[in-house]
Design a protein around this motif. Structure first.
Motif, PDB file in Angstrom:
ATOM      1  N   ILE A  12       0.858  -1.179   0.000  1.00  0.00           N
ATOM      2  CA  ILE A  12       0.000   0.000   0.000  1.00  0.00           C
ATOM      3  C   ILE A  12       0.898   1.233   0.000  1.00  0.00           C
ATOM      4  N   GLU A  13       0.737   2.051  -1.035  1.00  0.00           N
ATOM      5  CA  GLU A  13       1.551   3.252  -1.228  1.00  0.00           C
ATOM      6  C   GLU A  13       0.624   4.460  -1.282  1.00  0.00           C
ATOM      7  N   GLU A  14       0.937   5.482  -0.500  1.00  0.00           N
ATOM      8  CA  GLU A  14       0.173   6.736  -0.529  1.00  0.00           C
ATOM      9  C   GLU A  14       1.028   7.806  -1.173  1.00  0.00           C
ATOM     10  N   ILE A  15       0.410   8.578  -2.079  1.00  0.00           N
ATOM     11  CA  ILE A  15       1.132   9.639  -2.774  1.00  0.00           C
ATOM     12  C   ILE A  15       0.412  10.951  -2.489  1.00  0.00           C
ATOM     13  N   ARG A  16       1.175  11.931  -2.028  1.00  0.00           N
ATOM     14  CA  ARG A  16       0.623  13.252  -1.721  1.00  0.00           C
ATOM     15  C   ARG A  16       1.316  14.291  -2.590  1.00  0.00           C
ATOM     16  N   VAL A  17       0.518  15.240  -3.092  1.00  0.00           N
ATOM     17  CA  VAL A  17       1.032  16.317  -3.925  1.00  0.00           C
ATOM     18  C   VAL A  17       0.859  17.622  -3.164  1.00  0.00           C
ATOM     19  N   GLU A  18       1.952  18.382  -3.070  1.00  0.00           N
ATOM     20  CA  GLU A  18       1.963  19.666  -2.369  1.00  0.00           C
ATOM     21  C   GLU A  18       0.843  20.569  -2.896  1.00  0.00           C
ATOM     22  N   GLY A  19       0.025  21.089  -1.979  1.00  0.00           N
ATOM     23  CA  GLY A  19      -1.047  21.999  -2.348  1.00  0.00           C
ATOM     24  C   GLY A  19      -2.348  21.320  -2.753  1.00  0.00           C
ATOM     25  N   GLU A  20      -2.382  20.000  -2.800  1.00  0.00           N
ATOM     26  CA  GLU A  20      -3.598  19.273  -3.184  1.00  0.00           C
ATOM     27  C   GLU A  20      -4.247  18.674  -1.936  1.00  0.00           C
ATOM     28  N   ALA A  53       9.598   7.976  -2.281  1.00  0.00           N
ATOM     29  CA  ALA A  53      10.356   8.912  -3.115  1.00  0.00           C
ATOM     30  C   ALA A  53       9.770  10.308  -2.984  1.00  0.00           C
ATOM     31  N   THR A  54      10.574  11.289  -3.297  1.00  0.00           N
ATOM     32  CA  THR A  54      10.126  12.676  -3.392  1.00  0.00           C
ATOM     33  C   THR A  54      10.622  13.208  -4.726  1.00  0.00           C
ATOM     34  N   TYR A  55       9.728  13.832  -5.468  1.00  0.00           N
ATOM     35  CA  TYR A  55      10.096  14.360  -6.777  1.00  0.00           C
ATOM     36  C   TYR A  55       9.177  15.520  -7.129  1.00  0.00           C
ATOM     37  N   GLU A  56       9.406  16.132  -8.284  1.00  0.00           N
ATOM     38  CA  GLU A  56       8.622  17.260  -8.744  1.00  0.00           C
ATOM     39  C   GLU A  56       7.754  16.830  -9.916  1.00  0.00           C
ATOM     40  N   ASN A  57       6.477  17.261  -9.910  1.00  0.00           N
ATOM     41  CA  ASN A  57       5.597  16.950 -11.040  1.00  0.00           C
ATOM     42  C   ASN A  57       5.737  18.030 -12.112  1.00  0.00           C
ATOM     43  N   PRO A  58       5.091  17.879 -13.282  1.00  0.00           N
ATOM     44  CA  PRO A  58       5.242  18.871 -14.354  1.00  0.00           C
ATOM     45  C   PRO A  58       4.816  20.293 -13.977  1.00  0.00           C
ATOM     46  N   GLU A  59       3.946  20.429 -12.978  1.00  0.00           N
ATOM     47  CA  GLU A  59       3.516  21.759 -12.526  1.00  0.00           C
ATOM     48  C   GLU A  59       4.457  22.360 -11.488  1.00  0.00           C
ATOM     49  N   GLY A  60       5.536  21.637 -11.157  1.00  0.00           N
ATOM     50  CA  GLY A  60       6.510  22.132 -10.183  1.00  0.00           C
ATOM     51  C   GLY A  60       6.127  21.859  -8.741  1.00  0.00           C
ATOM     52  N   GLN A  61       5.100  21.044  -8.514  1.00  0.00           N
ATOM     53  CA  GLN A  61       4.687  20.711  -7.150  1.00  0.00           C
ATOM     54  C   GLN A  61       5.514  19.536  -6.634  1.00  0.00           C
ATOM     55  N   ARG A  62       5.780  19.561  -5.345  1.00  0.00           N
ATOM     56  CA  ARG A  62       6.514  18.464  -4.692  1.00  0.00           C
ATOM     57  C   ARG A  62       5.562  17.285  -4.503  1.00  0.00           C
ATOM     58  N   VAL A  63       6.011  16.098  -4.913  1.00  0.00           N
ATOM     59  CA  VAL A  63       5.233  14.874  -4.783  1.00  0.00           C
ATOM     60  C   VAL A  63       5.979  13.949  -3.829  1.00  0.00           C
ATOM     61  N   VAL A  64       5.270  13.416  -2.842  1.00  0.00           N
ATOM     62  CA  VAL A  64       5.878  12.518  -1.865  1.00  0.00           C
ATOM     63  C   VAL A  64       5.125  11.190  -1.887  1.00  0.00           C
ATOM     64  N   SER A  65       5.865  10.116  -2.113  1.00  0.00           N
ATOM     65  CA  SER A  65       5.309   8.767  -2.109  1.00  0.00           C
ATOM     66  C   SER A  65       5.747   8.079  -0.827  1.00  0.00           C
ATOM     67  N   LEU A  66       4.797   7.533  -0.082  1.00  0.00           N
ATOM     68  CA  LEU A  66       5.067   6.890   1.197  1.00  0.00           C
ATOM     69  C   LEU A  66       4.575   5.451   1.215  1.00  0.00           C
ATOM     70  N   PHE A  67       5.381   4.559   1.742  1.00  0.00           N
ATOM     71  CA  PHE A  67       4.962   3.180   1.978  1.00  0.00           C
ATOM     72  C   PHE A  67       4.124   3.182   3.246  1.00  0.00           C
ATOM     73  N   ARG A  68       2.869   2.737   3.156  1.00  0.00           N
ATOM     74  CA  ARG A  68       1.976   2.748   4.303  1.00  0.00           C
ATOM     75  C   ARG A  68       1.894   1.407   5.002  1.00  0.00           C
ATOM     76  N   GLY A  69       2.198   0.310   4.290  1.00  0.00           N
ATOM     77  CA  GLY A  69       2.146  -1.001   4.919  1.00  0.00           C
ATOM     78  C   GLY A  69       1.749  -2.063   3.910  1.00  0.00           C
ATOM     79  N   LEU A  70       1.540  -3.265   4.430  1.00  0.00           N
ATOM     80  CA  LEU A  70       1.159  -4.393   3.590  1.00  0.00           C
ATOM     81  C   LEU A  70      -0.332  -4.659   3.719  1.00  0.00           C
TER      82      LEU A  70
END
Length: 178
Positions: A12-20, A53-70
């Motif tokens: 289970i992976e959760e992905i959050r986008v800065e400002g969303e 992982a942490t990276y930037e999307n095409p709009e320049g927002q920071r994207v953070v992917s987190l492992f939440r568990g199994l």
């Protein structure tokens, strides 16, 4: 004698986008080979952490992917090969309509779908700007009937993720008994 067995880990992976406000959650199915259930569990945790992982999307927002568990860890019976059953879900008492909702026409199957830049317009943009820039434009999907394309290698993780996507809507609605 300890021999290696195959397992399927539901990561289970959760992905959050800065400002969303909304997040995106993926249920990724990963094939693992291990000599014991404990080793399979530890490897599943390791692979889950590798999704972070942490990276930037095409709009320049920071994207953070987190492992939440199994979500699950299942042993595969037998050696994976062409046509081998990997895992299954069980439902009891489904109506004909519910069964039909699980079945997609060919053009809606993941491998045949055409993608556009607004594919995920209903949610945050989790695409990696760097990865998109590395793609050779224009990207064309694999066509099994084109004699000039080589057949792609089978990726067990992608196959399992697609199976889960197809079955996930019923499972997510609590309609299964497995």
């Amino acid at each position: 004698m300890n021999y290696k067995r195959w397992y399927v880990a539901e990561i289970i992976e959760e992905i959050r986008v800065e400002g969303e406000k909304e997040n995106v959650v993926h249920r990724n199915f990963v094939l693992i080979q291990a000599t014991s259930t404990e080793e399979a569990y530890q490897k599943a945790l390791h692979y889950g952490k590798s999704y972070e992982a942490t990276y930037e999307n095409p709009e320049g927002q920071r994207v953070v992917s987190l492992f939440r568990g199994l979500g699950d860890l299942t042993q595969v019976l037998g050696e994976p090969q062409d046509g081998e059953e990997i895992t299954y879900y069980r439902w009891i008492g489904l109506s004909e309509n519910e069964i039909q909702e699980m079945i997609l026409p060919k053009e809606e199957l993941h491998v045949f779908r055409q993608y556009s830049s607004d594919e995920d317009a209903d949610g945050p943009d989790i695409r990696s700007k760097d990865v998109l820039e590395e793609l050779e434009p224009p990207y064309t999907p694999y066509d099994p009937y084109d004699p000039y394309h080589r057949e792609p290698e089978l990726n067990a993780q992608e196959v399992l993720a697609e199976v889960e996507r197809l079955l996930g809507s019923v499972r997510d609605n609590g309609d299964d008994t497995a």
